[in-house]
Design an enzyme around this catalytic site. Structure first.
Site, PDB file in Angstrom:
ATOM      1  CG  HIS A 260     -18.945 -31.834 -37.762  1.00  0.00           C
ATOM      2  ND1 HIS A 260     -18.576 -33.137 -37.539  1.00  0.00           N
ATOM      3  CD2 HIS A 260     -19.685 -31.856 -38.913  1.00  0.00           C
ATOM      4  CE1 HIS A 260     -19.060 -33.911 -38.504  1.00  0.00           C
ATOM      5  NE2 HIS A 260     -19.745 -33.155 -39.343  1.00  0.00           N
TER       6      HIS A 260
ATOM      7  CG  LEU B  79       0.402 -34.255 -27.817  1.00  0.00           C
ATOM      8  CD1 LEU B  79       0.452 -35.700 -27.309  1.00  0.00           C
ATOM      9  CD2 LEU B  79      -0.999 -33.676 -27.591  1.00  0.00           C
TER      10      LEU B  79
ATOM     11  CG  ASP C 188     -17.956 -42.433 -36.184  1.00  0.00           C
ATOM     12  OD1 ASP C 188     -18.539 -41.490 -36.741  1.00  0.00           O
ATOM     13  OD2 ASP C 188     -18.122 -43.622 -36.516  1.00  0.00           O
TER      14      ASP C 188
END
Ligand code: FPP
Length: 251
Positions: A45, A142, A28
């Site tokens: 972004h 991962l 955020d």
């Protein structure tokens, strides 16, 4: 105990055996980061993708098993067409340009959320997402889960529906529905329990993220805005986690 995770600055010592197996992150603060610089939200972004790249690499380096990040919620479609367009552009770019490297690093990509039900005009994105999942599905590194067009309530309803359908078709006995069976219908079915949830930018909300899975997760919030969340900030968060005393309802 072995020390692990000292980066080149030697700033942090993390005990590998105490690290979370599964980390979830609400990234955020991109918009505010950009506004502070007098730039459009999309600039934030773009910077957010850079931060994400570093956090994925560092998670992999630390040997964290699974990382689940909130990239786009079912509610994010309400943002301006310009912002949604910018995010979808970044998404496409990410899944085309980064895929080779992620694959090389043995990262297994899974998209969680309803990517079949995206607005028209995003077919290229959908294709890129399916391609990323298909190409990396056998990878053993991962486990990177990217929440896109995701809502926690929607996920729970989807699981309930799937079980109801199976019960109706006689595949399962309704009396046999327990947590294990329910969890097998969630997007996170074969992943370890979420241990740690980080939210950046000072907000302390769940925002419809992993409502079922966060039942016993430890929460961490920081005022750092997502584009500034670097591996040092991540190490700090992980260090805080390693010092928590998890009780799972016990004493
Ligand atoms: C929240 O910040 C962030 C988002 C809604 C998008 C997160 C997306 C990325 C980091 C990049 C896209 C991801 C991929 C996988 C390419 P905000 O815009 O709500 O910030 P604000 O609270 O300051 O307005």
């Amino acid at each position: 105990m072995a020390l692990f995770g000292k980066d080149e600055t030697g700033s942090m010592e993390l005990k590998k055996e105490l690290l979370p197996r599964h980390v979830a992150i609400i990234m955020d603060g991109n918009g505010r980061w950009a506004q502070k610089r007098g730039m459009p939200r999309s600039f934030g972004h773009k910077a957010g993708v850079e931060a994400l790249r570093e956090i994925i690499r560092h998670s992999d380096h630390l040997g964290i098993e699974a990382l689940t990040i909130y990239a786009f919620s079912t509610e994010n479609w309400k943002r301006s067409a310009e912002e949604v367009g910018a995010l979808m552009g970044l998404l496409l770019e990410y899944f085309t340009k980064e895929l080779d490297e992620l694959h090389r690093e043995h990262v297994r990509i899974r998209i969680i959320g309803d990517i079949d039900d995206m607005p028209k005009g995003l077919e290229k994105q959908q294709q890129a997402l399916y391609n990323a999942m298909e190409r990396t599905k056998e990878n053993t590194g991962l486990k990177l889960n990217i929440a896109l067009n995701y809502g926690g309530r929607q996920e729970i309803v989807r699981a309930a529906k799937a079980l109801a359908r199976k019960a109706k078709d006689g595949e399962i006995d309704p009396a046999a529905i327990d947590m294990e069976l329910f969890e097998s219908e969630l997007y996170t079915a074969d992943l370890p329990e979420v241990d740690f949830m980080i939210r950046t930018s000072g907000e302390i909300r769940l925002s419809n993220f992993l409502l079922y899975q966060l039942a016993y997760a430890e929460f961490y919030q920081t005022d750092v805005l997502w584009p500034d969340f670097d591996k040092k900030a991540y190490d700090e968060a992980l260090l805080a986690y390693t010092k928590r005393n998890r009780r799972f309802g016990g004493v």
